[in-house]
Motif scaffolding. Sequence first.
Motif, mmCIF file in Angstrom:
data_model
loop_
_atom_site.group_PDB
_atom_site.id
_atom_site.type_symbol
_atom_site.label_atom_id
_atom_site.label_comp_id
_atom_site.label_asym_id
_atom_site.label_seq_id
_atom_site.Cartn_x
_atom_site.Cartn_y
_atom_site.Cartn_z
ATOM 1 N N ARG A 1 -4.328 -2.650 14.365
ATOM 2 C CA ARG A 1 -4.645 -1.246 14.664
ATOM 3 C C ARG A 1 -4.377 -0.371 13.446
ATOM 4 O O ARG A 1 -5.160 0.524 13.125
ATOM 5 C CB ARG A 1 -3.847 -0.755 15.863
ATOM 6 C CG ARG A 1 -4.347 -1.279 17.184
ATOM 7 C CD ARG A 1 -3.751 -0.542 18.376
ATOM 8 N NE ARG A 1 -2.308 -0.477 18.352
ATOM 9 C CZ ARG A 1 -1.482 -1.392 18.888
ATOM 10 N NH1 ARG A 1 -1.984 -2.457 19.491
ATOM 11 N NH2 ARG A 1 -0.198 -1.239 18.829
ATOM 12 N N PHE A 2 -3.267 -0.630 12.755
ATOM 13 C CA PHE A 2 -2.911 0.152 11.576
ATOM 14 C C PHE A 2 -3.942 -0.052 10.466
ATOM 15 O O PHE A 2 -4.437 0.908 9.876
ATOM 16 C CB PHE A 2 -1.511 -0.253 11.096
ATOM 17 C CG PHE A 2 -1.028 0.567 9.941
ATOM 18 C CD1 PHE A 2 -0.480 1.819 10.143
ATOM 19 C CD2 PHE A 2 -1.130 0.091 8.652
ATOM 20 C CE1 PHE A 2 -0.050 2.583 9.078
ATOM 21 C CE2 PHE A 2 -0.703 0.840 7.582
ATOM 22 C CZ PHE A 2 -0.163 2.096 7.792
ATOM 23 N N VAL A 3 -4.305 -1.294 10.192
ATOM 24 C CA VAL A 3 -5.259 -1.620 9.135
ATOM 25 C C VAL A 3 -6.626 -1.017 9.420
ATOM 26 O O VAL A 3 -7.314 -0.538 8.512
ATOM 27 C CB VAL A 3 -5.348 -3.156 8.949
ATOM 28 C CG1 VAL A 3 -6.513 -3.547 8.060
ATOM 29 C CG2 VAL A 3 -4.043 -3.704 8.388
ATOM 30 N N ARG A 4 -7.021 -1.005 10.689
ATOM 31 C CA ARG A 4 -8.332 -0.439 11.058
ATOM 32 C C ARG A 4 -8.313 1.086 11.132
ATOM 33 O O ARG A 4 -9.334 1.709 11.385
ATOM 34 C CB ARG A 4 -8.767 -1.002 12.414
ATOM 35 C CG ARG A 4 -9.166 -2.467 12.364
ATOM 36 C CD ARG A 4 -9.817 -2.913 13.647
ATOM 37 N NE ARG A 4 -8.978 -2.705 14.814
ATOM 38 C CZ ARG A 4 -8.343 -3.671 15.490
ATOM 39 N NH1 ARG A 4 -8.468 -4.926 15.121
ATOM 40 N NH2 ARG A 4 -7.612 -3.374 16.542
ATOM 41 N N GLY A 5 -7.147 1.686 10.929
ATOM 42 C CA GLY A 5 -7.054 3.145 10.958
ATOM 43 C C GLY A 5 -6.988 3.728 12.356
ATOM 44 O O GLY A 5 -7.293 4.894 12.562
ATOM 45 N N GLU A 6 -6.603 2.925 13.324
ATOM 46 C CA GLU A 6 -6.565 3.380 14.713
ATOM 47 C C GLU A 6 -5.230 4.007 15.105
ATOM 48 O O GLU A 6 -5.096 4.502 16.218
ATOM 49 C CB GLU A 6 -6.863 2.205 15.642
ATOM 50 C CG GLU A 6 -8.248 1.632 15.447
ATOM 51 C CD GLU A 6 -8.487 0.352 16.206
ATOM 52 O OE1 GLU A 6 -7.563 -0.130 16.893
ATOM 53 O OE2 GLU A 6 -9.598 -0.191 16.112
ATOM 54 N N CYS B 1 0.815 -1.214 0.000
ATOM 55 C CA CYS B 1 0.000 0.000 0.000
ATOM 56 C C CYS B 1 0.851 1.268 0.000
ATOM 57 O O CYS B 1 0.334 2.352 -0.211
ATOM 58 C CB CYS B 1 -0.902 0.029 1.229
ATOM 59 S SG CYS B 1 -2.088 -1.311 1.264
ATOM 60 N N ASN C 1 2.684 9.334 9.044
ATOM 61 C CA ASN C 1 2.239 9.797 7.750
ATOM 62 C C ASN C 1 1.810 8.571 6.950
ATOM 63 O O ASN C 1 2.613 7.670 6.712
ATOM 64 C CB ASN C 1 3.384 10.528 7.056
ATOM 65 C CG ASN C 1 2.972 11.126 5.731
ATOM 66 O OD1 ASN C 1 2.062 10.633 5.070
ATOM 67 N ND2 ASN C 1 3.653 12.183 5.338
ATOM 68 N N ALA C 2 0.585 8.518 6.499
ATOM 69 C CA ALA C 2 0.048 7.352 5.799
ATOM 70 C C ALA C 2 0.710 7.112 4.446
ATOM 71 O O ALA C 2 0.493 6.095 3.824
ATOM 72 C CB ALA C 2 -1.460 7.492 5.626
ATOM 73 N N GLN C 3 1.537 8.062 3.991
ATOM 74 C CA GLN C 3 2.232 7.877 2.727
ATOM 75 C C GLN C 3 3.490 7.027 2.884
ATOM 76 O O GLN C 3 4.109 6.653 1.896
ATOM 77 C CB GLN C 3 2.610 9.218 2.122
ATOM 78 C CG GLN C 3 1.400 10.013 1.686
ATOM 79 C CD GLN C 3 1.801 11.328 1.082
ATOM 80 O OE1 GLN C 3 2.848 11.878 1.387
ATOM 81 N NE2 GLN C 3 0.956 11.848 0.203
ATOM 82 N N ARG D 1 -2.920 6.939 15.090
ATOM 83 C CA ARG D 1 -3.122 8.375 14.856
ATOM 84 C C ARG D 1 -1.871 9.087 14.390
ATOM 85 O O ARG D 1 -1.947 10.059 13.672
ATOM 86 C CB ARG D 1 -3.631 9.039 16.122
ATOM 87 C CG ARG D 1 -5.011 8.549 16.478
ATOM 88 C CD ARG D 1 -5.559 9.302 17.660
ATOM 89 N NE ARG D 1 -6.827 8.699 18.040
ATOM 90 C CZ ARG D 1 -7.239 8.554 19.257
ATOM 91 N NH1 ARG D 1 -6.503 8.983 20.249
ATOM 92 N NH2 ARG D 1 -8.399 7.978 19.517
#
Length: 59
Positions: A38-43, A4, A48-50, A45
């Motif tokens: 946690r990372f996959v569920r967007g938890e 990703c 940087n998602a890039q 915070r």
Amino acid sequence: MFSCFPQSALTDVEMQLRGYLGAIRDAELGDLQAAIQRFVRGEVRSGNAQFCPSRRSSA
């Protein structure tokens, strides 16, 4: 999961893999699984998602 994140055509895949393995070498499997979930569920915070999370990330 790592597919990703953007990769450069100049990326040394072997060195990148060594970096990933080095970052998790001392971690417990259950802790890794929980952090990934946690990372996959967007938890997660911070960060940087890039970019892939690093050992400095607070997952």
